[in-house]
Scaffold this motif. Structure first.
Motif, PDB file in Angstrom:
ATOM      1  N   GLY A  40       4.202   8.074   1.171  1.00  0.00           N
ATOM      2  CA  GLY A  40       4.051   8.255  -0.261  1.00  0.00           C
ATOM      3  C   GLY A  40       4.193   9.710  -0.662  1.00  0.00           C
ATOM      4  O   GLY A  40       4.751  10.030  -1.715  1.00  0.00           O
ATOM      5  N   PHE A  60      -4.516  14.828  -6.498  1.00  0.00           N
ATOM      6  CA  PHE A  60      -4.428  13.395  -6.199  1.00  0.00           C
ATOM      7  C   PHE A  60      -5.823  12.794  -6.041  1.00  0.00           C
ATOM      8  O   PHE A  60      -6.128  11.729  -6.584  1.00  0.00           O
ATOM      9  CB  PHE A  60      -3.617  13.179  -4.918  1.00  0.00           C
ATOM     10  CG  PHE A  60      -3.284  11.742  -4.637  1.00  0.00           C
ATOM     11  CD1 PHE A  60      -2.089  11.200  -5.071  1.00  0.00           C
ATOM     12  CD2 PHE A  60      -4.171  10.921  -3.943  1.00  0.00           C
ATOM     13  CE1 PHE A  60      -1.777   9.864  -4.822  1.00  0.00           C
ATOM     14  CE2 PHE A  60      -3.873   9.594  -3.687  1.00  0.00           C
ATOM     15  CZ  PHE A  60      -2.663   9.066  -4.125  1.00  0.00           C
ATOM     16  N   ASN A 100       1.741   6.168  -7.325  1.00  0.00           N
ATOM     17  CA  ASN A 100       0.689   7.090  -7.761  1.00  0.00           C
ATOM     18  C   ASN A 100       1.108   8.539  -7.600  1.00  0.00           C
ATOM     19  O   ASN A 100       0.838   9.378  -8.472  1.00  0.00           O
ATOM     20  CB  ASN A 100      -0.591   6.819  -6.972  1.00  0.00           C
ATOM     21  CG  ASN A 100      -1.251   5.509  -7.351  1.00  0.00           C
ATOM     22  OD1 ASN A 100      -1.001   4.950  -8.424  1.00  0.00           O
ATOM     23  ND2 ASN A 100      -2.109   4.999  -6.484  1.00  0.00           N
ATOM     24  N   VAL A 101       1.763   8.850  -6.475  1.00  0.00           N
ATOM     25  CA  VAL A 101       2.182  10.233  -6.223  1.00  0.00           C
ATOM     26  C   VAL A 101       3.193  10.696  -7.275  1.00  0.00           C
ATOM     27  O   VAL A 101       3.037  11.752  -7.903  1.00  0.00           O
ATOM     28  CB  VAL A 101       2.782  10.364  -4.811  1.00  0.00           C
ATOM     29  CG1 VAL A 101       3.517  11.691  -4.652  1.00  0.00           C
ATOM     30  CG2 VAL A 101       1.690  10.248  -3.750  1.00  0.00           C
ATOM     31  N   PRO A 113      -3.757   9.862  -0.177  1.00  0.00           N
ATOM     32  CA  PRO A 113      -2.700   8.898   0.160  1.00  0.00           C
ATOM     33  C   PRO A 113      -2.950   8.289   1.539  1.00  0.00           C
ATOM     34  O   PRO A 113      -3.461   8.960   2.440  1.00  0.00           O
ATOM     35  CB  PRO A 113      -1.433   9.760   0.156  1.00  0.00           C
ATOM     36  CG  PRO A 113      -1.767  10.918  -0.735  1.00  0.00           C
ATOM     37  CD  PRO A 113      -3.218  11.193  -0.510  1.00  0.00           C
ATOM     38  N   VAL A 114      -2.586   7.011   1.707  1.00  0.00           N
ATOM     39  CA  VAL A 114      -2.884   6.329   2.967  1.00  0.00           C
ATOM     40  C   VAL A 114      -1.991   6.807   4.105  1.00  0.00           C
ATOM     41  O   VAL A 114      -2.344   6.677   5.273  1.00  0.00           O
ATOM     42  CB  VAL A 114      -2.765   4.793   2.824  1.00  0.00           C
ATOM     43  CG1 VAL A 114      -3.792   4.265   1.857  1.00  0.00           C
ATOM     44  CG2 VAL A 114      -1.353   4.386   2.395  1.00  0.00           C
ATOM     45  N   ASP A 129       1.107   4.006  -3.177  1.00  0.00           N
ATOM     46  CA  ASP A 129       1.026   5.449  -2.972  1.00  0.00           C
ATOM     47  C   ASP A 129       2.223   6.154  -3.595  1.00  0.00           C
ATOM     48  O   ASP A 129       2.078   7.198  -4.256  1.00  0.00           O
ATOM     49  CB  ASP A 129       0.971   5.771  -1.476  1.00  0.00           C
ATOM     50  CG  ASP A 129      -0.442   6.072  -1.002  1.00  0.00           C
ATOM     51  OD1 ASP A 129      -1.376   6.003  -1.825  1.00  0.00           O
ATOM     52  OD2 ASP A 129      -0.611   6.367   0.186  1.00  0.00           O
ATOM     53  N   SER A 135       0.836  -1.206   0.000  1.00  0.00           N
ATOM     54  CA  SER A 135       0.000   0.000   0.000  1.00  0.00           C
ATOM     55  C   SER A 135       0.871   1.256   0.000  1.00  0.00           C
ATOM     56  O   SER A 135       0.538   2.255  -0.655  1.00  0.00           O
ATOM     57  CB  SER A 135      -0.947  -0.002   1.196  1.00  0.00           C
ATOM     58  OG  SER A 135      -0.229  -0.017   2.413  1.00  0.00           O
ATOM     59  N   GLU A 136       1.990   1.206   0.732  1.00  0.00           N
ATOM     60  CA  GLU A 136       2.926   2.332   0.703  1.00  0.00           C
ATOM     61  C   GLU A 136       3.527   2.483  -0.694  1.00  0.00           C
ATOM     62  O   GLU A 136       3.660   3.595  -1.219  1.00  0.00           O
ATOM     63  CB  GLU A 136       4.044   2.120   1.729  1.00  0.00           C
ATOM     64  CG  GLU A 136       3.580   2.025   3.170  1.00  0.00           C
ATOM     65  CD  GLU A 136       3.134   3.349   3.758  1.00  0.00           C
ATOM     66  OE1 GLU A 136       3.204   4.367   3.050  1.00  0.00           O
ATOM     67  OE2 GLU A 136       2.718   3.357   4.918  1.00  0.00           O
ATOM     68  N   HIS A 156      -0.426   4.402   9.654  1.00  0.00           N
ATOM     69  CA  HIS A 156      -1.076   3.730   8.529  1.00  0.00           C
ATOM     70  C   HIS A 156      -2.494   3.373   8.930  1.00  0.00           C
ATOM     71  O   HIS A 156      -2.728   2.870  10.033  1.00  0.00           O
ATOM     72  CB  HIS A 156      -0.300   2.469   8.137  1.00  0.00           C
ATOM     73  CG  HIS A 156      -0.654   1.957   6.783  1.00  0.00           C
ATOM     74  ND1 HIS A 156      -1.848   1.330   6.514  1.00  0.00           N
ATOM     75  CD2 HIS A 156       0.024   1.974   5.605  1.00  0.00           C
ATOM     76  CE1 HIS A 156      -1.892   0.981   5.234  1.00  0.00           C
ATOM     77  NE2 HIS A 156      -0.772   1.373   4.665  1.00  0.00           N
ATOM     78  N   TYR A 193      -7.276   9.770  -8.264  1.00  0.00           N
ATOM     79  CA  TYR A 193      -7.376   8.428  -7.681  1.00  0.00           C
ATOM     80  C   TYR A 193      -8.586   8.237  -6.767  1.00  0.00           C
ATOM     81  O   TYR A 193      -8.754   7.162  -6.184  1.00  0.00           O
ATOM     82  CB  TYR A 193      -6.092   8.124  -6.896  1.00  0.00           C
ATOM     83  CG  TYR A 193      -4.849   8.219  -7.742  1.00  0.00           C
ATOM     84  CD1 TYR A 193      -4.611   7.341  -8.781  1.00  0.00           C
ATOM     85  CD2 TYR A 193      -3.901   9.232  -7.511  1.00  0.00           C
ATOM     86  CE1 TYR A 193      -3.464   7.438  -9.566  1.00  0.00           C
ATOM     87  CE2 TYR A 193      -2.754   9.336  -8.283  1.00  0.00           C
ATOM     88  CZ  TYR A 193      -2.551   8.445  -9.307  1.00  0.00           C
ATOM     89  OH  TYR A 193      -1.418   8.543 -10.077  1.00  0.00           O
TER      90      TYR A 193
END
Length: 375
Positions: free
Chosen positions: A304, A291, A48-49, A299-300, A45, A41-42, A253, A295
């Motif tokens: 990220g 972002f 995607n970033v 971001p989580v 991110d 998941s990190e 997280h 998406y």
């Protein structure tokens, strides 16, 4: 006929030169991140970033006339995979690499990039020794463990705890943070009644919790990652032990609460740079808007976003006309007030980010991370 042949030769030469010029205007940027594995998941991110920022820069015509080609390598959150990913990126002739998450994972790649004269900006790698090696091309956008250790000691003393358990998982990050906190607490009047490690990845920490409880601490600081933190919180509640517990930034997280359960996580608090939704600079607000549009989520965690900070640093160097690893490194060493997403950013002579980061978050009764007032 001779004139026609000569014209064709000139045309071929011109096309060849044009092709060469076009290639010279492409800046190859690597991203090493855990797209798979326990920290996927990190890694997603990070992907995607950085992809979003690269696409935005390219849509504007590139940076100083240079289009950016992003090459992504999955390190799976594992040092052995990281070494292979670094070799892949080095063979792709990237100028700079963003990543990665995890100190031991980053460390496995450092020498490969340095020997290849490739700039590397770590994003979630806080172990002190990473910037104590004197590597010319290594930087990081996250703070290092000793800064977090000092902040942790400040929180522990300000909250009035006297007998504490310090627990880590033997990883470079967690052990380093535990040791730095221990050192920062010397002379503070706080007693460390338990200092030990647990094994990451296990499903049952009852035995470890029982050992901690026997030392009778009034507070537990576990410096490891969120999967183990969640299990400790869940099992601590199951055994009826209500001692307060704190974590470091690796606990930052959303899945922490899913693993622990809302009831077990309530009251838990951790140190971290600010969460994405708590970032209030104009650059952060603009980025988060883009972002979310791209998406359909935020971001989580902050890590990220710090990959985005790394891109901002490289982009700033490119805007200043720096396109080689050596020139970018020269630009970044001693740079101040770069307009990063998480706040103004600079780097010292070692490549460490400078600035004040840490805040305290507490998990409320609904499982949400709530920012406490500044220390």
């Amino acid at each position: 006929m001779k004139r026609l042949l000569a014209g064709l030769i000139c045309l071929v030469m011109a096309l060849g030169m044009a092709g060469t010029g076009q290639a010279a205007e492409t800046f190859k940027l690597g991203l090493m991140c855990p797209v798979t594995g326990k920290w996927a998941s990190e890694g997603m991110d990070m992907k995607n970033v950085v992809s979003l920022l690269v696409d935005k820069a390219n849509a504007a015509g590139g940076v100083n006339g240079h289009k950016i080609e992003l090459i992504i390598a999955d390190d799976a959150g594992d040092p052995r995979s990281a070494a292979l990913a670094a070799q892949k990126l080095a063979s792709s002739e990237v100028v700079a690499v963003i990543g990665t998450y995890g100190s031991a994972v980053t460390e496995a790649s450092q020498n490969i990039y340095d020997e290849s004269e490739i700039l590397q900006i770590g994003t979630g790698s806080t172990s002190i020794r990473l910037t104590e090696k004197g590597l010319k091309y290594f930087f990081r956008t996250c703070p290092r463990d000793d800064a977090q250790g000092i902040a942790a000691a400040k929180v522990i003393t300000s909250k009035g705890f006297k007998n504490i358990a310090l627990v880590h998982d033997n990883s470079s990050y967690a052990k380093g943070l535990a040791e730095e906190t221990r050192d920062a607490l010397k002379g503070s009047g706080v007693n460390i009644v338990f200092f030990d490690a647990l094994t990451p990845g296990e499903r049952d920490y009852t035995a470890s919790l029982t050992k901690m409880k026997a030392a009778n601490p009034d507070f537990v600081f576990f410096t490891g990652y969120y999967p183990e933190t969640g299990m400790l919180l869940r099992q601590k509640k199951e055994m009826g032990w209500n001692v307060p517990m704190m974590g470091g930034d690796a606990a930052n997280h959303a899945d922490l609460v899913k693993i622990a359960g809302t009831a077990a996580a309530e009251g838990y608090f951790f140190l971290s740079p600010p969460l994405p939704q708590d970032m209030d600079t104009p650059a952060a607000k603009a980025f988060l808007k883009d972002f979310e549009a791209a998406y359909k989520s935020l971001p989580v965690s902050v890590w990220g976003v710090m990959a985005g900070d790394a891109f901002v640093a490289i982009e700033a160097a490119m805007k200043a006309g720096k396109f080689t690893a050596e020139d970018i490194a020269g630009f970044l060493h001693g740079a101040k007030d770069l307009p990063a997403i998480t706040g103004p950013m600079g780097f010292d002579a070692k490549g460490d980010r400078v600035g004040d980061f840490y805040r305290v978050y507490v998990v409320n009764e609904n499982g949400k991370f709530v920012l406490e007032p500044r220390l």
